[in-house]
Design a protein around this motif. Structure first.
Motif, PDB file in Angstrom:
ATOM      1  N   VAL A 183       0.852  -1.191   0.000  1.00 50.42           N
ATOM      2  CA  VAL A 183       0.000   0.000   0.000  1.00 50.42           C
ATOM      3  C   VAL A 183       0.886   1.239   0.000  1.00 50.42           C
ATOM      4  CG1 VAL A 183      -1.749   1.294   1.284  1.00 50.42           C
ATOM      5  CG2 VAL A 183      -1.818  -1.215   1.254  1.00 50.42           C
ATOM      6  N   ARG A 184       0.524   2.208  -0.812  1.00 50.82           N
ATOM      7  CA  ARG A 184       1.251   3.485  -0.828  1.00 50.82           C
ATOM      8  C   ARG A 184       0.301   4.593  -0.392  1.00 50.82           C
ATOM      9  NH1 ARG A 184       2.721   7.931  -4.190  1.00 50.82           N
ATOM     10  NH2 ARG A 184       4.953   8.386  -4.134  1.00 50.82           N
ATOM     11  N   ILE A 185       0.726   5.374   0.615  1.00 51.65           N
ATOM     12  CA  ILE A 185      -0.083   6.478   1.135  1.00 51.65           C
ATOM     13  C   ILE A 185       0.703   7.770   0.974  1.00 51.65           C
ATOM     14  CG2 ILE A 185      -1.339   7.400   3.115  1.00 51.65           C
ATOM     15  CD1 ILE A 185      -1.324   4.577   4.313  1.00 51.65           C
ATOM     16  N   GLN A 186       0.104   8.734   0.314  1.00 52.26           N
ATOM     17  CA  GLN A 186       0.727  10.044   0.107  1.00 52.26           C
ATOM     18  C   GLN A 186      -0.238  11.128   0.576  1.00 52.26           C
ATOM     19  OE1 GLN A 186       3.910  10.876  -1.833  1.00 52.26           O
ATOM     20  NE2 GLN A 186       3.498  12.690  -0.577  1.00 52.26           N
ATOM     21  N   TYR A 187       0.246  12.034   1.434  1.00 50.74           N
ATOM     22  CA  TYR A 187      -0.581  13.121   1.934  1.00 50.74           C
ATOM     23  C   TYR A 187      -0.211  14.445   1.276  1.00 50.74           C
ATOM     24  CZ  TYR A 187      -1.892  10.086   5.891  1.00 50.74           C
ATOM     25  OH  TYR A 187      -2.365   9.070   6.678  1.00 50.74           O
ATOM     26  N   THR A 188      -1.221  15.251   1.013  1.00 48.83           N
ATOM     27  CA  THR A 188      -1.001  16.642   0.630  1.00 48.83           C
ATOM     28  C   THR A 188      -1.750  17.522   1.622  1.00 48.83           C
ATOM     29  OG1 THR A 188      -2.907  16.564  -0.883  1.00 48.83           O
ATOM     30  CG2 THR A 188      -0.719  16.147  -1.827  1.00 48.83           C
ATOM     31  N   GLU A 189      -1.220  18.718   1.873  1.00 49.94           N
ATOM     32  CA  GLU A 189      -1.823  19.628   2.829  1.00 49.94           C
ATOM     33  C   GLU A 189      -2.828  20.546   2.135  1.00 49.94           C
ATOM     34  OE1 GLU A 189      -1.473  19.761   6.144  1.00 49.94           O
ATOM     35  OE2 GLU A 189      -0.109  18.033   6.149  1.00 49.94           O
ATOM     36  N   VAL A 190      -3.984  20.713   2.774  1.00 50.76           N
ATOM     37  CA  VAL A 190      -5.049  21.575   2.259  1.00 50.76           C
ATOM     38  C   VAL A 190      -5.239  22.707   3.263  1.00 50.76           C
ATOM     39  CG1 VAL A 190      -7.451  21.701   1.523  1.00 50.76           C
ATOM     40  CG2 VAL A 190      -6.158  19.573   1.196  1.00 50.76           C
ATOM     41  N   THR A 225      -7.335  32.791  11.963  1.00 53.15           N
ATOM     42  CA  THR A 225      -6.445  31.706  12.377  1.00 53.15           C
ATOM     43  C   THR A 225      -6.342  30.659  11.271  1.00 53.15           C
ATOM     44  OG1 THR A 225      -7.092  32.027  14.688  1.00 53.15           O
ATOM     45  CG2 THR A 225      -6.005  29.951  14.123  1.00 53.15           C
ATOM     46  N   ALA A 226      -5.119  30.316  10.904  1.00 48.19           N
ATOM     47  CA  ALA A 226      -4.899  29.358   9.821  1.00 48.19           C
ATOM     48  C   ALA A 226      -4.970  27.928  10.346  1.00 48.19           C
ATOM     49  CB  ALA A 226      -3.542  29.602   9.176  1.00 48.19           C
ATOM     50  N   TYR A 227      -5.388  27.022   9.485  1.00 46.09           N
ATOM     51  CA  TYR A 227      -5.329  25.594   9.776  1.00 46.09           C
ATOM     52  C   TYR A 227      -4.939  24.864   8.492  1.00 46.09           C
ATOM     53  CZ  TYR A 227      -9.919  25.216   7.485  1.00 46.09           C
ATOM     54  OH  TYR A 227     -10.953  25.257   6.580  1.00 46.09           O
ATOM     55  N   SER A 228      -4.587  23.597   8.622  1.00 44.71           N
ATOM     56  CA  SER A 228      -4.264  22.787   7.457  1.00 44.71           C
ATOM     57  C   SER A 228      -4.788  21.377   7.668  1.00 44.71           C
ATOM     58  CB  SER A 228      -2.746  22.746   7.222  1.00 44.71           C
ATOM     59  OG  SER A 228      -2.442  22.039   6.029  1.00 44.71           O
ATOM     60  N   LEU A 229      -5.439  20.827   6.653  1.00 48.75           N
ATOM     61  CA  LEU A 229      -5.926  19.453   6.678  1.00 48.75           C
ATOM     62  C   LEU A 229      -5.058  18.623   5.744  1.00 48.75           C
ATOM     63  CD1 LEU A 229      -9.772  20.118   6.378  1.00 48.75           C
ATOM     64  CD2 LEU A 229      -8.388  19.964   8.455  1.00 48.75           C
ATOM     65  N   ALA A 288      -7.353  12.802   9.928  1.00 51.98           N
ATOM     66  CA  ALA A 288      -7.415  13.923  10.862  1.00 51.98           C
ATOM     67  C   ALA A 288      -6.428  13.700  11.999  1.00 51.98           C
ATOM     68  CB  ALA A 288      -8.829  14.082  11.408  1.00 51.98           C
ATOM     69  N   ARG A 289      -5.629  14.702  12.287  1.00 51.29           N
ATOM     70  CA  ARG A 289      -4.608  14.566  13.321  1.00 51.29           C
ATOM     71  C   ARG A 289      -5.119  14.938  14.706  1.00 51.29           C
ATOM     72  NH1 ARG A 289      -0.569  17.445   9.108  1.00 51.29           N
ATOM     73  NH2 ARG A 289      -2.535  18.571   8.823  1.00 51.29           N
ATOM     74  N   ASN A 290      -6.319  15.455  14.781  1.00 49.01           N
ATOM     75  CA  ASN A 290      -6.894  15.840  16.070  1.00 49.01           C
ATOM     76  C   ASN A 290      -8.391  16.066  15.885  1.00 49.01           C
ATOM     77  OD1 ASN A 290      -7.215  18.658  15.153  1.00 49.01           O
ATOM     78  ND2 ASN A 290      -4.977  18.725  15.331  1.00 49.01           N
ATOM     79  N   THR A 291      -9.069  16.402  16.976  1.00 47.95           N
ATOM     80  CA  THR A 291     -10.520  16.556  16.948  1.00 47.95           C
ATOM     81  C   THR A 291     -10.970  17.684  16.032  1.00 47.95           C
ATOM     82  OG1 THR A 291     -10.729  15.649  19.177  1.00 47.95           O
ATOM     83  CG2 THR A 291     -12.543  17.011  18.396  1.00 47.95           C
ATOM     84  N   MET A 292     -10.310  18.839  16.095  1.00 47.07           N
ATOM     85  CA  MET A 292     -10.729  19.952  15.263  1.00 47.07           C
ATOM     86  C   MET A 292     -10.565  19.632  13.775  1.00 47.07           C
ATOM     87  SD  MET A 292     -12.189  22.772  14.826  1.00 47.07           S
ATOM     88  CE  MET A 292     -12.434  23.338  16.506  1.00 47.07           C
ATOM     89  N   GLU A 293      -9.492  18.972  13.387  1.00 48.58           N
ATOM     90  CA  GLU A 293      -9.343  18.590  11.977  1.00 48.58           C
ATOM     91  C   GLU A 293     -10.475  17.660  11.550  1.00 48.58           C
ATOM     92  OE1 GLU A 293      -5.621  17.194  10.519  1.00 48.58           O
ATOM     93  OE2 GLU A 293      -4.467  18.789  11.483  1.00 48.58           O
ATOM     94  N   ALA A 294     -10.877  16.756  12.434  1.00 46.41           N
ATOM     95  CA  ALA A 294     -11.983  15.854  12.098  1.00 46.41           C
ATOM     96  C   ALA A 294     -13.259  16.642  11.845  1.00 46.41           C
ATOM     97  CB  ALA A 294     -12.190  14.847  13.231  1.00 46.41           C
ATOM     98  N   LEU A 305     -13.463  19.729  10.796  1.00 39.68           N
ATOM     99  CA  LEU A 305     -13.329  20.533   9.587  1.00 39.68           C
ATOM    100  C   LEU A 305     -13.398  19.708   8.304  1.00 39.68           C
ATOM    101  CD1 LEU A 305     -10.557  23.005  10.808  1.00 39.68           C
ATOM    102  CD2 LEU A 305     -13.015  23.453  10.532  1.00 39.68           C
ATOM    103  N   TRP A 306     -13.269  18.398   8.407  1.00 41.17           N
ATOM    104  CA  TRP A 306     -13.443  17.539   7.236  1.00 41.17           C
ATOM    105  C   TRP A 306     -14.911  17.288   6.918  1.00 41.17           C
ATOM    106  CZ3 TRP A 306     -10.871  16.307   3.155  1.00 41.17           C
ATOM    107  CH2 TRP A 306      -9.473  16.267   3.166  1.00 41.17           C
ATOM    108  N   HIS A 307     -15.800  17.639   7.834  1.00 42.45           N
ATOM    109  CA  HIS A 307     -17.219  17.367   7.622  1.00 42.45           C
ATOM    110  C   HIS A 307     -17.777  18.216   6.484  1.00 42.45           C
ATOM    111  CE1 HIS A 307     -16.825  15.244  11.303  1.00 42.45           C
ATOM    112  NE2 HIS A 307     -18.118  15.015  11.440  1.00 42.45           N
TER     113      HIS A 307
END
Length: 487
Positions: free
Chosen positions: A166-173, A181-185, A448-454, A456-458
């Protein structure tokens, strides 16, 4: 395996959360019952073993069954033939050697170790993150991928080729809250390399799913079916986007179609089916209702591999020549104890549930309509486990599937759930994942790396609620997260 779907969706308005009203709402006394999310089954435990205790009100016989089930849940299975007759039969293809290989300490899996990430690329093979595969059949309904079957396996026993890597590649959004306040998913992309049996079929649909914590499963099974249907009926009467649906699936133990309650798409209807299916799909361990190894016709080495003898039972199945019998690798009595173990794992008590910030976060949670999908409480009905009967519980789920938007879509149907729908997962225990598993990766694939990121994906049905969270002040966002992490 998807979503910590934290927010459902809001019914219109200007998208702004009224912090003052939320603060006023939080002034009321917290319900003392919420400290015990599992009712009388609740344990007051934190730390590494917080998810690993039996229901607090279990009797001595149930605790003995729990201990035996625990041993088969945690210990590694070995490949056949082996002198370890009680635990041989691993594979031929598998992704883990034990249930606890994915559900470490009965907790949530991670897509990778934090140190295994280099420039967005994951440098190790996942264990607790599995991949379901299917293609569209001639009748327009999904069927297993013809070469690699229902589930991709990146490990194999001696003499058998692994299905691949399996190959997993992440990009930041990147993004910003209304206050600047900035965030990144991080957005994952999945692919498969080193395929052992040739290319996958064109148009193969892939669904990544992380192993969730396994606490409280028997309590969820004991929620009356009428309550789940009522959740769907109540949401259908709303004037907003929320339209949850019960997934209906065939359960091999009940031998009928039932409401799905488990799995990221609510594609499994009982703890028994979930447990036996995981033995089969994740470890290649056969049982009475999953008696055949998942070897496709092209996988001749898999078909020819030795079978385990630990079960010493026979399973009646339908074959080309009619009824036939064959040995299976885990016998019914042993499997029954593992099922009892997973069904009676206790939910830990909440922490700081009466804290003022937690209560304010709870009011914000309700005001943003998150509690529509994450319904707080139920009273359980009947159960074959006496400890689980008639308990007031607060799992924060409706057990329905919801359209969560294009960003979280896997585009793979599962039962009646379509490629954009995911089950509302229970939130109990979420604040203890760090203690138990040393990470905070959330959602169906751990992106999601934490609760807030989760949160924000909704999207989809939860888009309006996500927008309300984007409008919140930092203090309100912190209170919202503090509430969720108290569960």
């Amino acid at each position: 395996m998807l979503v910590l779907t934290l927010a459902a969706a809001s019914g219109g308005g200007n998208g702004l959360v009224n912090s003052a009203s939320a603060t006023a709402a939080s002034a009321a006394s917290a319900d003392p019952a919420e400290e015990k999310p599992g009712g009388d089954t609740t344990v007051f435990e934190e730390g590494l073993n917080a998810f690993s205790f039996p229901a607090a009100n279990s009797d001595e016989a149930a605790r003995t069954e729990f201990v035996i089930g625990n041993s088969f849940f945690r210990r590694n299975w070995v490949e056949a033939p082996s002198s370890t007759k009680a635990r041989d039969g691993l594979g031929p293809h598998f992704i883990a050697r034990a249930c606890a290989g994915c559900h470490v300490q009965d907790g949530r899996g991670a897509p990778h170790n934090p140190e295994a990430l280099r420039n967005g690329l994951v440098t190790q093979q996942p264990i607790a993150l599995l991949f379901r595969l299917s293609v569209m059949g001639p009748d327009g309904k999904p069927i297993n991928e013809p070469t690699y079957g229902e589930q991709f396996a990146n490990s194999a026993t001696q003499g058998v080729k692994p299905e691949g890597k399996v190959r997993i590649q992440y990009t930041e959004v990147p993004g910003k809250f209304a206050d600047g306040t900035a965030y990144s998913l991080r957005k994952p992309a999945y692919s498969f390399t080193h395929l052992g049996y040739g290319p996958m079929a064109k148009g193969t649909m892939v669904s990544p799913r992380i192993a969730p914590q396994v606490i409280g499963m028997g309590l969820l099974e004991a929620i009356p079916e009428a309550e789940i249907r009522r959740n769907a009926a109540d949401q259908a009467q709303r004037g907003d986007a929320i339209r949850g649906m019960a997934n209906e699936v065939f359960d091999v133990y009940a031998n009928r179609t039932v409401i799905g309650r488990f799995g990221w798409k609510a594609n499994v209807g009982s703890v028994a089916h979930q447990t036996a299916g995981a033995f089969h799909g994740d470890m290649g361990i056969t049982s009475e209702h999953f008696a055949h190894e998942d070897c496709t016709p092209k996988q001749t080495d898999c078909i020819a591999a030795p079978r385990g003898t630990s079960g010493q039972r026979v399973a009646a199945t339908e074959g080309a020549a009619g009824k036939m019998v064959e040995p299976v690798e885990i016998d019914n009595e042993t499997l029954k104890k593992v099922i009892a173990y997973t069904a009676t794992l206790a939910v830990p008590a909440r922490r700081n549930f009466n804290d003022l910030d937690v209560r304010r976060g709870q009011a914000l949670f309700a005001q943003a309509q998150c509690a529509v999908c994450h319904r707080p409480s139920y009273t359980t009905g009947d159960s074959r486990f006496p400890a689980l009967r008639k308990q007031k519980i607060t799992p924060y789920t409706d057990l329905l599937v919801h359209d969560m938007g294009a960003g979280l879509a896997d585009n793979r149907p599962d039962g009646k759930a379509n490629g954009r729908q995911w089950r509302t997962p229970p939130l109990w225990g979420i604040g203890l994942i760090q203690d138990v598993n040393d990470h905070t990766f959330l959602l169906h694939d751990g992106r999601a790396r934490n609760t807030m990121e989760a949160i924000l994906w909704h999207g989809g049905e939860a888009e309006a609620a996500r927008k309300e969270v984007l409008q919140m002040s930092k203090a309100d966002r912190d209170a919202l997260v503090k509430f969720v992490n108290s569960l």
